[in-house]
Design a protein around this motif. Structure first.
Motif, short mmCIF file in Angstrom:
data_model
loop_
_atom_site.label_atom_id
_atom_site.label_comp_id
_atom_site.label_asym_id
_atom_site.label_seq_id
_atom_site.Cartn_x
_atom_site.Cartn_y
_atom_site.Cartn_z
N TYR A 62 0.83 -1.21 0.00
CA TYR A 62 0.00 0.00 0.00
C TYR A 62 0.87 1.26 0.00
O TYR A 62 0.59 2.22 -0.73
N SER A 63 1.91 1.23 0.80
CA SER A 63 2.82 2.37 0.85
C SER A 63 3.47 2.61 -0.50
O SER A 63 3.70 3.75 -0.91
N GLN A 64 3.77 1.54 -1.22
CA GLN A 64 4.36 1.67 -2.56
C GLN A 64 3.37 2.33 -3.52
O GLN A 64 3.75 3.13 -4.37
N MET A 65 2.08 2.01 -3.38
CA MET A 65 1.06 2.59 -4.26
C MET A 65 0.93 4.09 -4.07
O MET A 65 0.71 4.82 -5.03
N VAL A 66 1.03 4.56 -2.83
CA VAL A 66 0.80 5.99 -2.56
C VAL A 66 2.10 6.78 -2.45
O VAL A 66 2.05 7.98 -2.21
N SER A 67 3.25 6.14 -2.63
CA SER A 67 4.53 6.84 -2.47
C SER A 67 4.69 7.93 -3.52
O SER A 67 4.17 7.84 -4.63
N ALA A 68 5.45 8.97 -3.14
CA ALA A 68 5.60 10.12 -4.02
C ALA A 68 7.03 10.32 -4.51
O ALA A 68 7.24 10.98 -5.52
N THR A 69 8.01 9.77 -3.79
CA THR A 69 9.41 9.99 -4.17
C THR A 69 10.15 8.66 -4.28
O THR A 69 9.69 7.62 -3.78
N THR A 70 11.31 8.71 -4.90
CA THR A 70 12.12 7.51 -5.09
C THR A 70 12.64 6.98 -3.76
O THR A 70 12.72 5.77 -3.56
N GLY A 71 12.98 7.86 -2.84
CA GLY A 71 13.45 7.43 -1.53
C GLY A 71 12.41 6.60 -0.78
O GLY A 71 12.73 5.59 -0.14
N GLU A 72 11.17 7.03 -0.84
CA GLU A 72 10.08 6.27 -0.21
C GLU A 72 9.93 4.91 -0.88
O GLU A 72 9.72 3.90 -0.19
N ARG A 73 10.07 4.88 -2.18
CA ARG A 73 9.92 3.60 -2.90
C ARG A 73 11.03 2.64 -2.55
O ARG A 73 10.80 1.43 -2.43
N TRP A 74 12.24 3.14 -2.36
CA TRP A 74 13.35 2.29 -1.93
C TRP A 74 13.05 1.68 -0.56
O TRP A 74 13.25 0.48 -0.34
N LEU A 75 12.60 2.51 0.37
CA LEU A 75 12.29 1.99 1.70
C LEU A 75 11.16 0.97 1.64
O LEU A 75 11.18 -0.04 2.36
N ASN A 76 10.16 1.22 0.80
CA ASN A 76 9.05 0.28 0.67
C ASN A 76 9.52 -1.08 0.18
O ASN A 76 9.11 -2.12 0.71
N VAL A 77 10.38 -1.09 -0.82
CA VAL A 77 10.86 -2.36 -1.36
C VAL A 77 11.70 -3.10 -0.33
O VAL A 77 11.56 -4.32 -0.16
N VAL A 78 12.56 -2.39 0.37
CA VAL A 78 13.36 -3.03 1.42
C VAL A 78 12.45 -3.61 2.51
O VAL A 78 12.67 -4.73 2.98
N GLY A 79 11.42 -2.87 2.90
CA GLY A 79 10.48 -3.36 3.90
C GLY A 79 9.70 -4.57 3.44
O GLY A 79 9.49 -5.53 4.20
N MET A 80 9.25 -4.56 2.18
CA MET A 80 8.50 -5.70 1.66
C MET A 80 9.37 -6.95 1.57
O MET A 80 8.92 -8.05 1.91
N ILE A 81 10.61 -6.79 1.12
CA ILE A 81 11.50 -7.95 1.03
C ILE A 81 11.82 -8.49 2.41
O ILE A 81 11.81 -9.70 2.64
N GLY A 82 12.07 -7.59 3.37
CA GLY A 82 12.32 -8.04 4.74
C GLY A 82 11.13 -8.77 5.34
O GLY A 82 11.29 -9.80 6.01
N SER A 83 9.94 -8.26 5.09
CA SER A 83 8.73 -8.92 5.59
C SER A 83 8.53 -10.28 4.94
O SER A 83 8.18 -11.26 5.62
N ALA A 84 8.76 -10.38 3.65
CA ALA A 84 8.57 -11.65 2.95
C ALA A 84 9.60 -12.69 3.40
O ALA A 84 9.24 -13.86 3.65
#
Length: 98
Positions: A62-84
């Motif tokens: 969800y955070s990836q869908m509403v993200s506005a900047t590249t920095g947020e997207r990087w954090l989202n991907v790191v968080g999703m991979i860590g969670s998975a």
């Protein structure tokens, strides 16, 4: 050269606008991801790691869908991979069973 480095600071708002909701979601996704990843390695904490992983992955999506900047997207991907990965480790150690 030192004058250039002095004025730089760490920010997720690379577009010059404030994004408090998006930044908070991205940081929360990373925290969930790190927690699930670390707890996934602890055999006795498999149930907690599984729950955090199951909650963290959709939060990151969800955070990836509403993200506005590249920095947020990087954090989202790191968080999703860590969670998975944390969820996979937790499932290997017993999953949702107490």
């Amino acid at each position: 050269m030192p004058q250039v480095l002095h004025n730089q600071h760490l920010t997720l708002n690379t577009d010059g606008e404030r994004h408090p909701r998006e930044n908070s979601l991205a940081v929360a996704a990373v925290i969930f991801g790190i927690a699930a990843f670390v707890l996934g390695f602890i055999v006795d904490a498999h149930m907690l790691a599984a729950i955090i992983g199951v909650l963290g992955f959709p939060l990151g999506l969800y955070s990836q869908m509403v993200s506005a900047t590249t920095g947020e997207r990087w954090l989202n991907v790191v968080g999703m991979i860590g969670s998975a990965v944390g969820l996979a480790l937790a499932l290997a150690h017993g999953g949702f069973t107490p």
